[in-house]
Design a protein around this motif. Structure first.
Motif, PDB file in Angstrom:
ATOM      1  N   PHE A  28      25.555   8.839 -47.385  1.00  0.00           N
ATOM      2  CA  PHE A  28      24.536   7.970 -47.440  1.00  0.00           C
ATOM      3  C   PHE A  28      24.996   6.846 -48.284  1.00  0.00           C
ATOM      4  N   ILE A  39      32.529  25.392 -47.397  1.00  0.00           N
ATOM      5  CA  ILE A  39      31.121  25.881 -46.961  1.00  0.00           C
ATOM      6  C   ILE A  39      31.096  26.366 -45.441  1.00  0.00           C
ATOM      7  N   MET A  47      27.908  14.230 -43.144  1.00  0.00           N
ATOM      8  CA  MET A  47      26.816  13.156 -43.571  1.00  0.00           C
ATOM      9  C   MET A  47      27.288  12.198 -44.802  1.00  0.00           C
ATOM     10  N   LEU A  89      17.513  19.310 -40.539  1.00  0.00           N
ATOM     11  CA  LEU A  89      17.037  19.687 -41.755  1.00  0.00           C
ATOM     12  C   LEU A  89      15.373  19.530 -41.812  1.00  0.00           C
ATOM     13  N   ASP A 128      21.005  17.524 -48.882  1.00  0.00           N
ATOM     14  CA  ASP A 128      21.105  17.609 -47.234  1.00  0.00           C
ATOM     15  C   ASP A 128      22.585  17.586 -46.818  1.00  0.00           C
ATOM     16  N   VAL A 129      23.364  16.814 -47.528  1.00  0.00           N
ATOM     17  CA  VAL A 129      24.783  16.889 -47.221  1.00  0.00           C
ATOM     18  C   VAL A 129      25.210  18.536 -46.884  1.00  0.00           C
ATOM     19  N   LEU A 130      24.986  19.227 -47.793  1.00  0.00           N
ATOM     20  CA  LEU A 130      25.412  20.562 -47.959  1.00  0.00           C
ATOM     21  C   LEU A 130      24.669  21.616 -46.768  1.00  0.00           C
ATOM     22  N   ARG A 131      23.230  21.330 -46.999  1.00  0.00           N
ATOM     23  CA  ARG A 131      22.434  22.207 -45.885  1.00  0.00           C
ATOM     24  C   ARG A 131      23.110  21.644 -44.456  1.00  0.00           C
ATOM     25  N   GLU A 173      19.789  14.131 -51.397  1.00  0.00           N
ATOM     26  CA  GLU A 173      20.793  13.734 -50.298  1.00  0.00           C
ATOM     27  C   GLU A 173      22.076  14.680 -50.453  1.00  0.00           C
ATOM     28  N   LEU A 174      22.538  14.958 -51.486  1.00  0.00           N
ATOM     29  CA  LEU A 174      23.678  16.078 -51.737  1.00  0.00           C
ATOM     30  C   LEU A 174      22.965  17.122 -51.260  1.00  0.00           C
ATOM     31  N   ALA A 233      27.449  19.028 -38.833  1.00  0.00           N
ATOM     32  CA  ALA A 233      27.374  17.640 -38.957  1.00  0.00           C
ATOM     33  C   ALA A 233      28.056  17.223 -40.341  1.00  0.00           C
ATOM     34  N   PRO A 263      19.287  23.797 -39.799  1.00  0.00           N
ATOM     35  CA  PRO A 263      20.494  23.088 -39.932  1.00  0.00           C
ATOM     36  C   PRO A 263      21.495  23.159 -38.724  1.00  0.00           C
ATOM     37  N   LYS A 298      17.597  13.370 -40.254  1.00  0.00           N
ATOM     38  CA  LYS A 298      17.048  14.659 -40.723  1.00  0.00           C
ATOM     39  C   LYS A 298      16.505  15.457 -39.597  1.00  0.00           C
ATOM     40  N   ARG A 325      34.809  12.956 -47.285  1.00  0.00           N
ATOM     41  CA  ARG A 325      34.253  14.235 -47.396  1.00  0.00           C
ATOM     42  C   ARG A 325      33.404  14.271 -46.163  1.00  0.00           C
ATOM     43  N   ASN A 344      27.342  10.105 -53.944  1.00  0.00           N
ATOM     44  CA  ASN A 344      27.044  11.664 -54.323  1.00  0.00           C
ATOM     45  C   ASN A 344      28.220  12.380 -54.408  1.00  0.00           C
TER      46      ASN A 344
END
Lengths: 259, 257
Positions: free
Chosen positions: A80, A101, A78, A54, B151-154, B148-149, A76, A72, A49, A152, A84
């Motif tokens: 996990f 985005i 990401m 973040l 976080d991915v987007l941010r 977490e999702l 990057a 942010p 993070k 993704r 998700n």
């Protein structure tokens, strides 16, 4: 690419501030595959993070790509432990989410949709998911979802890929298969990777450097270079130098845990 | 007959069984129709008074639906607003709980004072009683986005609005459509309560009048009409839910985690 300089992070806990990370310094070069291993709860995820901007460090400085991180990082990818995936989108649509985005894709998303779709399909092909683009994520097995999740995180060709125990929930065979997928994609595209894991074999097989973290508050207590020749095949894992490396890492962590 | 056929028939058989049992009980124990009319008398009353029953059913139906639609619009907006940030959520929640815990029966006299006797208080009671579950559900859907999702987007530079548009709002839709079933039932209760207390139209009003004339079969005919109408509206919202958010049901059923 990544430079953490004497970074500490405390957050407000139930009984006062909790120190998650203390005096951590890490350098990751451009195109390097870095792995971070350590006992559970050592602040590995906090590290992710911090690097992606973040959360802000309480002390110290974080720099990515030469410039200090203030928010942010916007570049990057990401992935996990949980894939998700968005269950209302097909796999292809899930893959294209980052393109909706991140600039410059965002502004021309509508006009270039067909091209991006093709790109997503090519990527699916490289991870062995050809023809699954129009399925929904819940029609896929856990391993397949994780492959899609990896896609993704790569679709916008990020300079930096952050992986937080991405293979932890998979069975041993699928996991090794995905190591190879990740190895191949990384060797082809040459982005920088930070892989947080507690699987020492995973770290030893994939990474250029392995950073060992101590128990909370997390600190980097050892950094090891991994010099096995590339491209590595899974056979590397069964050779003595590999075993020795894993054993050494294991002992180090056992030492940290008991301390 | 296969198991499947029996399963489809079961609701009808049980309903029929209930009426048969009721009829027999009334006849066996010779229950006065002023106390508890037998189903045969109720059905006879339904046929005899079919015109006023239909007319008043329609009034109840449209006041309920009008109140319900108001609740959907307002509830959706307020839900998005409340789910947007933790601060708003924290701040507004106690107020909403407080408001929701007021029995709406107590509000009807106020509404009558403001708007007079008739359909407006019924619509507003239906609205007031039914928007709360919609707000709570939409807000919950937004507030429980996987961190977490997010976080991915941010980490990609997504704004709060992006996260809401791409994830939050689609994600809260199953909650929203699920809440409609609860909301329509509540709206119905609200409309009928208001009609019973202060109106000269609608099934609630009809039953009050019939009750004061000791026309028990008609009162029960009204009850039966209410039940039928309630089932109908529930079925419609359940159907909408299944149509709109099939992915949520299917993704829960799939074994892949």
């Amino acid at each position: 690419m990544i430079h953490l300089d004497d970074v500490s992070l405390a957050y407000a806990g139930r009984t006062g501030p909790v120190l998650a990370l203390e005096g951590t310094s890490i350098k990751v070069a451009k195109g390097e595959f870095a792995a971070v291993v350590g006992p559970s709860g050592c602040g590995k995820s906090t590290l992710m993070k911090l690097v992606t901007g973040l959360v802000k460090p309480t002390k110290g400085a974080v720099a990515v790509d030469g410039s200090p991180v203030t928010g942010p990082v916007k570049l990057a990818g990401m992935a996990f432990q949980n894939a998700n995936m968005l269950p209302w989108r097909t796999v292809i649509e899930n893959l294209m989410l980052p393109l909706e985005i991140v600039e410059p894709y965002r502004s021309n998303f509508r006009s270039k949709k067909a091209e991006y779709r093709e790109r997503a399909e090519t990527l699916l092909d490289t991870v062995g998911l050809k023809g699954f683009g129009d399925r929904f994520p819940w029609e896929l097995s856990g391993g397949m979802q994780q492959r899609a999740s990896l896609c993704r995180s790569l679709i916008h060709e990020p300079a930096l890929l952050m992986l937080d125990e991405p293979f932890a929930a998979l069975d041993a065979f699928t996991r090794e298969e995905l190591w190879c997928v990740l190895r191949d994609v990384w060797q082809r595209l040459g982005f920088t990777v930070v892989l947080v894991t507690h699987d020492l074999r995973e770290a030893a097989f994939l990474a250029d450097t392995i950073h060992v973290m101590s128990a909370r508050p997390g600190r980097i207590i050892e950094t090891r270079r991994v010099d096995f020749a590339r491209p590595r095949s899974l056979d590397v894992c069964y050779e003595p130098p590999f075993q020795e490396l894993v054993l050494a890492l294991r002992n180090k962590i056992a030492e940290v845990r008991s301390a | 007959m296969t198991n499947r056929q029996i399963e489809t028939l079961a609701p009808w058989l049980f309903t029929l069984g209930l009426f048969v049992f009721w009829e027999l009980a009334c006849r066996l124990f010779n229950v006065s129709s002023v106390i508890l009319p037998a189903p045969s008398e109720i059905f006879a009353a339904m046929v005899k008074y079919s015109s006023p029953l239909l007319k008043n059913s329609f009034v109840t139906l449209w006041t309920t639906v009008a109140g319900f639609l108001l609740a959907v619009g307002f509830g959706l907006l307020l839900g998005l607003f409340v789910g947007w940030s933790r601060t708003i959520y924290r701040g507004l929640y106690p107020v909403m709980i407080g408001f929701n815990s007021i029995p709406k029966v107590a509000v009807v006299p106020i509404l009558v004072l403001w708007f007079g006797i008739g359909e407006v208080p019924a619509i507003l009671t239906a609205f007031l009683i039914s928007f709360f579950p919609i707000v709570v559900n939409v807000a919950t859907g937004l507030a429980t986005i996987e961190p977490e999702l997010e976080d991915v987007l941010r980490a990609l530079g997504a704004s709060k609005l992006d996260v809401m548009r791409k994830v939050g709002i689609p994600r809260s839709m199953p909650y929203f459509f699920g809440s409609l079933k609860v909301a329509i039932t509540l709206a119905f209760v609200g409309a009928v309560v208001s009609e019973t207390l202060a109106s000269n139209a609608g099934l609630g009003a009809l039953m009050t009048q019939a009750g004061s004339n000791f026309q028990m079969p008609l009162v029960f005919a009204g009850l039966l009409a209410l039940a039928i109408e309630g089932i109908g509206m529930y079925a419609v919202t359940a159907w909408i839910e299944a149509r709109m958010t099939g992915w949520a049901i299917r993704s829960q059923q799939s074994a892949a985690g």
